[in-house]
Design a protein around this motif. Structure first.
Motif, PDB file in Angstrom:
ATOM      1  N   ALA A 165       0.862  -1.177   0.000  1.00 45.41           N
ATOM      2  CA  ALA A 165       0.000   0.000   0.000  1.00 45.41           C
ATOM      3  C   ALA A 165       0.899   1.227   0.000  1.00 45.41           C
ATOM      4  CB  ALA A 165      -0.908  -0.012   1.230  1.00 45.41           C
ATOM      5  N   THR A 166       0.960   1.927  -1.117  1.00 44.28           N
ATOM      6  CA  THR A 166       1.956   2.989  -1.274  1.00 44.28           C
ATOM      7  C   THR A 166       1.340   4.363  -1.492  1.00 44.28           C
ATOM      8  OG1 THR A 166       2.046   2.587  -3.655  1.00 44.28           O
ATOM      9  CG2 THR A 166       3.580   1.361  -2.279  1.00 44.28           C
ATOM     10  N   SER A 167       0.026   4.476  -1.554  1.00 44.00           N
ATOM     11  CA  SER A 167      -0.624   5.758  -1.810  1.00 44.00           C
ATOM     12  C   SER A 167      -0.955   6.444  -0.494  1.00 44.00           C
ATOM     13  CB  SER A 167      -1.900   5.554  -2.630  1.00 44.00           C
ATOM     14  OG  SER A 167      -1.602   4.972  -3.878  1.00 44.00           O
ATOM     15  N   PRO A 168      -1.213   7.754  -0.523  1.00 35.82           N
ATOM     16  CA  PRO A 168      -1.613   8.465   0.695  1.00 35.82           C
ATOM     17  C   PRO A 168      -2.915   7.899   1.263  1.00 35.82           C
ATOM     18  CG  PRO A 168      -0.941  10.010  -1.005  1.00 35.82           C
ATOM     19  CD  PRO A 168      -1.002   8.666  -1.661  1.00 35.82           C
ATOM     20  N   GLU A 213      -5.804  -0.917 -12.651  1.00 38.35           N
ATOM     21  CA  GLU A 213      -5.092   0.241 -12.112  1.00 38.35           C
ATOM     22  C   GLU A 213      -5.886   1.527 -12.384  1.00 38.35           C
ATOM     23  OE1 GLU A 213      -2.575  -0.033 -10.282  1.00 38.35           O
ATOM     24  OE2 GLU A 213      -1.798  -2.034 -10.698  1.00 38.35           O
ATOM     25  N   ILE A 214      -5.426   2.631 -11.813  1.00 40.92           N
ATOM     26  CA  ILE A 214      -6.141   3.908 -11.941  1.00 40.92           C
ATOM     27  C   ILE A 214      -5.332   4.942 -12.722  1.00 40.92           C
ATOM     28  CG2 ILE A 214      -7.436   3.549  -9.813  1.00 40.92           C
ATOM     29  CD1 ILE A 214      -5.455   5.474  -8.448  1.00 40.92           C
ATOM     30  N   SER A 215      -4.295   4.497 -13.435  1.00 45.16           N
ATOM     31  CA  SER A 215      -3.422   5.449 -14.126  1.00 45.16           C
ATOM     32  C   SER A 215      -4.169   6.247 -15.185  1.00 45.16           C
ATOM     33  CB  SER A 215      -2.243   4.698 -14.752  1.00 45.16           C
ATOM     34  OG  SER A 215      -1.542   3.959 -13.789  1.00 45.16           O
ATOM     35  N   VAL A 216      -5.050   5.594 -15.951  1.00 45.68           N
ATOM     36  CA  VAL A 216      -5.802   6.304 -16.982  1.00 45.68           C
ATOM     37  C   VAL A 216      -6.744   7.319 -16.347  1.00 45.68           C
ATOM     38  CG1 VAL A 216      -7.479   6.023 -18.848  1.00 45.68           C
ATOM     39  CG2 VAL A 216      -5.611   4.396 -18.615  1.00 45.68           C
ATOM     40  N   VAL A 259      -4.158  11.392  -4.516  1.00 46.97           N
ATOM     41  CA  VAL A 259      -4.253   9.941  -4.681  1.00 46.97           C
ATOM     42  C   VAL A 259      -2.881   9.343  -4.948  1.00 46.97           C
ATOM     43  CG1 VAL A 259      -5.272   8.101  -6.078  1.00 46.97           C
ATOM     44  CG2 VAL A 259      -6.630  10.113  -5.496  1.00 46.97           C
ATOM     45  N   GLU A 260      -2.125   9.944  -5.865  1.00 47.18           N
ATOM     46  CA  GLU A 260      -0.752   9.545  -6.175  1.00 47.18           C
ATOM     47  C   GLU A 260       0.095  10.801  -6.164  1.00 47.18           C
ATOM     48  OE1 GLU A 260       0.630   6.653  -6.612  1.00 47.18           O
ATOM     49  OE2 GLU A 260      -1.108   5.317  -6.783  1.00 47.18           O
ATOM     50  N   LEU A 261       1.198  10.805  -5.486  1.00 42.00           N
ATOM     51  CA  LEU A 261       1.971  12.031  -5.290  1.00 42.00           C
ATOM     52  C   LEU A 261       2.622  12.546  -6.561  1.00 42.00           C
ATOM     53  CD1 LEU A 261       3.736  11.288  -1.884  1.00 42.00           C
ATOM     54  CD2 LEU A 261       1.695  12.665  -2.315  1.00 42.00           C
ATOM     55  N   THR A 262       2.820  11.686  -7.552  1.00 39.00           N
ATOM     56  CA  THR A 262       3.543  12.094  -8.757  1.00 39.00           C
ATOM     57  C   THR A 262       2.924  13.307  -9.447  1.00 39.00           C
ATOM     58  OG1 THR A 262       4.196   9.790  -9.064  1.00 39.00           O
ATOM     59  CG2 THR A 262       4.486  11.262 -10.934  1.00 39.00           C
ATOM     60  N   PRO A 263       1.585  13.426  -9.579  1.00 39.15           N
ATOM     61  CA  PRO A 263       1.022  14.602 -10.255  1.00 39.15           C
ATOM     62  C   PRO A 263       1.278  15.926  -9.557  1.00 39.15           C
ATOM     63  CG  PRO A 263      -0.579  12.801 -10.205  1.00 39.15           C
ATOM     64  CD  PRO A 263       0.553  12.418  -9.308  1.00 39.15           C
ATOM     65  N   MET A 273      -4.979  15.918   2.282  1.00 38.49           N
ATOM     66  CA  MET A 273      -4.123  15.528   3.412  1.00 38.49           C
ATOM     67  C   MET A 273      -4.864  15.707   4.744  1.00 38.49           C
ATOM     68  SD  MET A 273      -0.617  17.321   2.010  1.00 38.49           S
ATOM     69  CE  MET A 273       0.302  16.984   3.510  1.00 38.49           C
ATOM     70  N   LEU A 274      -5.600  16.813   4.869  1.00 41.78           N
ATOM     71  CA  LEU A 274      -6.338  17.061   6.106  1.00 41.78           C
ATOM     72  C   LEU A 274      -7.467  16.060   6.288  1.00 41.78           C
ATOM     73  CD1 LEU A 274      -6.513  20.970   6.065  1.00 41.78           C
ATOM     74  CD2 LEU A 274      -5.002  19.504   7.423  1.00 41.78           C
ATOM     75  N   LEU A 275      -8.145  15.708   5.187  1.00 41.89           N
ATOM     76  CA  LEU A 275      -9.212  14.715   5.276  1.00 41.89           C
ATOM     77  C   LEU A 275      -8.644  13.362   5.681  1.00 41.89           C
ATOM     78  CD1 LEU A 275     -12.157  13.935   4.897  1.00 41.89           C
ATOM     79  CD2 LEU A 275     -11.675  13.526   2.475  1.00 41.89           C
ATOM     80  N   GLY A 276      -7.503  12.987   5.098  1.00 44.86           N
ATOM     81  CA  GLY A 276      -6.863  11.732   5.488  1.00 44.86           C
ATOM     82  C   GLY A 276      -6.455  11.735   6.948  1.00 44.86           C
ATOM     83  N   ALA A 277      -5.937  12.872   7.431  1.00 49.96           N
ATOM     84  CA  ALA A 277      -5.534  12.965   8.835  1.00 49.96           C
ATOM     85  C   ALA A 277      -6.741  12.902   9.763  1.00 49.96           C
ATOM     86  CB  ALA A 277      -4.760  14.258   9.061  1.00 49.96           C
ATOM     87  N   LEU A 278      -7.878  13.423   9.312  1.00 54.49           N
ATOM     88  CA  LEU A 278      -9.080  13.406  10.146  1.00 54.49           C
ATOM     89  C   LEU A 278      -9.669  12.011  10.256  1.00 54.49           C
ATOM     90  CD1 LEU A 278     -11.227  15.072  11.690  1.00 54.49           C
ATOM     91  CD2 LEU A 278     -12.434  15.330   9.516  1.00 54.49           C
ATOM     92  N   VAL A 279      -9.712  11.271   9.140  1.00 52.51           N
ATOM     93  CA  VAL A 279     -10.338   9.947   9.138  1.00 52.51           C
ATOM     94  C   VAL A 279      -9.358   8.861   9.574  1.00 52.51           C
ATOM     95  CG1 VAL A 279     -11.539   8.261   7.682  1.00 52.51           C
ATOM     96  CG2 VAL A 279     -11.916  10.704   7.314  1.00 52.51           C
TER      97      VAL A 279
END
Length: 424
Positions: A57-60, A152-155, A184-188, A218-224
């Motif tokens: 699991a490598t995504s935020p 995958e979700i790349s497209v 979702v993915e930090l690259t963009p 980031m804030l939503l992820g930190a909250l949940v």
């Protein structure tokens, strides 16, 4: 009320798409050994692994929240939804790519001389090609093929970014989708820096909106998910090789290229310095292509390729930006170059090199290019853009600049042309 007419051409176009999907399904079913190699588990730390295959699991954490509804469907139904959804998203990506290459920014520089004007490529978007035919062909590009095969979700991320970039500058919330993609993915996230560095008011507003959107994820992820967010943003985000084996041939980033070429699992300082140099070079080339030459398409592609290069791990399915790249080449009439690029992204040469037991770290010199086709192609594109910028600069120096004609002051105008003499 008129109804669309079914023609032989439209039937053939739909038939091509159906045939392509059928062949893709048959190939996957008849060649399980080849594609089992693609889906082999990646050794990772136990606490970062998920699913029965212990995949990383490598995504935020925001991505985990976003995909919770996927757990509400049965696995068989989810597989069908993902395959159909990715095919539809590929059709959307093709449409967005054509709209992208045909877009003319309102602030594009106006050429001041004939030679400079002739240096700008003329776009000729082949709209006569049916969309279903383009999708049928695009399915066989390896990054797209793997995206469909593995769900995958790349497209989807590429569609989010291109849709946002092709919106008018005054569109409400432009940049929001780019921030979501970066969440979702930090690259963009490199696209945010690109928007801020162009200096154009519309781009700066979009960049600030994207930055605010990313911070919101980031804030939503930190909250949940507070513990997971703290763990990700303080430890895992700085791990260069946490997604798996960096030297694997599936990793088509600059780190993978260096690891295989230097025969070491840790490329070290050389790779880090190269990433810094290429990041600044890519941003500079993108800004120059947009601000100086008005080639917005090449500026965005420079950012996409740079982000894929400097990311610690860029799996082959991340390189779905080959679709917009091919669209730009075809639109500019560079048929031979487009054919060569399509061949690189469909040849699957990195699957032919040895994979077992870390064999990628022992590849001889003549297998290095087949093992790293995507990063080598990206470096070649950036080098071509740098050479084009150099030629553009020399051309501007050699072309004589005509001084602007200043209007005469009103006091020096002949009396017969003045308003006073007219009144007399």
């Amino acid at each position: 009320m008129t109804h669309p007419t079914v023609t032989v051409r439209s039937l053939l176009a739909v038939g091509a798409l159906v045939l392509s999907l059928t062949a893709l399904t048959a190939l996957t079913a008849l060649c399980p050994a080849q594609y089992a190699l693609l889906a082999r588990p990646i050794p990772v730390a136990e606490r970062f692994a998920v699913t029965e295959w212990r995949l990383p699991a490598t995504s935020p954490p925001f991505a985990a929240i976003l995909f919770v509804p996927a757990t509400w469907l049965p696995v068989a139904t989810l597989k069908a939804v993902v395959v159909v959804g990715n095919v539809l998203l590929l059709a959307l990506l093709v449409r967005l790519s054509w709209r992208f290459v045909a877009r003319r920014p309102a602030t594009a520089p106006v050429p001041t001389s004939a030679p400079a004007a002739s240096a700008t490529p003329q776009l000729s978007v082949p709209v006569a090609v049916p969309l279903s035919v383009l999708v049928a062909v695009g399915l066989w590009l390896e990054p797209v093929f793997r995206t469909v095969l593995h769900g995958e979700i790349s497209v989807a991320l590429a569609c989010l970014i291109l849709w946002d970039l092709t919106r008018p500058d005054h569109a409400l919330g432009k940049g929001f989708a780019i921030g979501i993609a970066a969440g979702v993915e930090l690259t963009p996230a490199l696209f945010i820096a690109y928007l801020l560095l162009t200096g154009r008011p519309g781009d700066v507003r979009a960049g600030l909106t994207a930055l605010a959107s990313l911070i919101g994820t980031m804030l939503l992820g930190a909250l949940v998910l507070p513990r997971s967010s703290l763990d990700f943003w303080t430890l895992r985000v700085f791990g260069a090789s946490h997604p798996g084996e960096a030297w694997s041939a599936d990793n088509q980033s600059l780190q993978g290229l260096f690891a295989r070429a230097l025969h070491t699992p840790e490329p070290g300082v050389g790779w880090a310095v190269a990433c810094v140099v290429i990041t600044f070079a890519g941003l500079w080339l993108a800004r120059r292509a947009v601000v100086r030459a008005g080639h917005e398409a090449w500026g965005v592609l420079a950012i996409a390729l740079t982000a894929l290069l400097v990311s610690p791990v860029s799996w082959s399915h991340h390189w779905v930006w080959c679709v917009p790249l091919l669209a730009v080449l075809f639109a500019e009439g560079r048929w031979r170059t487009a054919a060569a690029v399509a061949l690189v992204f469909s040849a699957r040469t990195f699957l032919l090199v040895p994979h077992e037991g870390g064999a990628e770290l022992q590849l001889p010199w003549w297998q290095q290019a087949p093992a790293s086709p995507y990063p080598l192609l990206a470096l070649a594109v950036l080098a071509a853009l740098a050479y084009g910028a150099y030629r553009h600069r020399r051309r501007r120096k050699t072309v004589p600049q005509v001084p602007p004609v200043r209007p005469l002051p009103l006091s020096q105008l002949p009396a017969s042309n003045s308003s006073a003499s007219t009144m007399r």
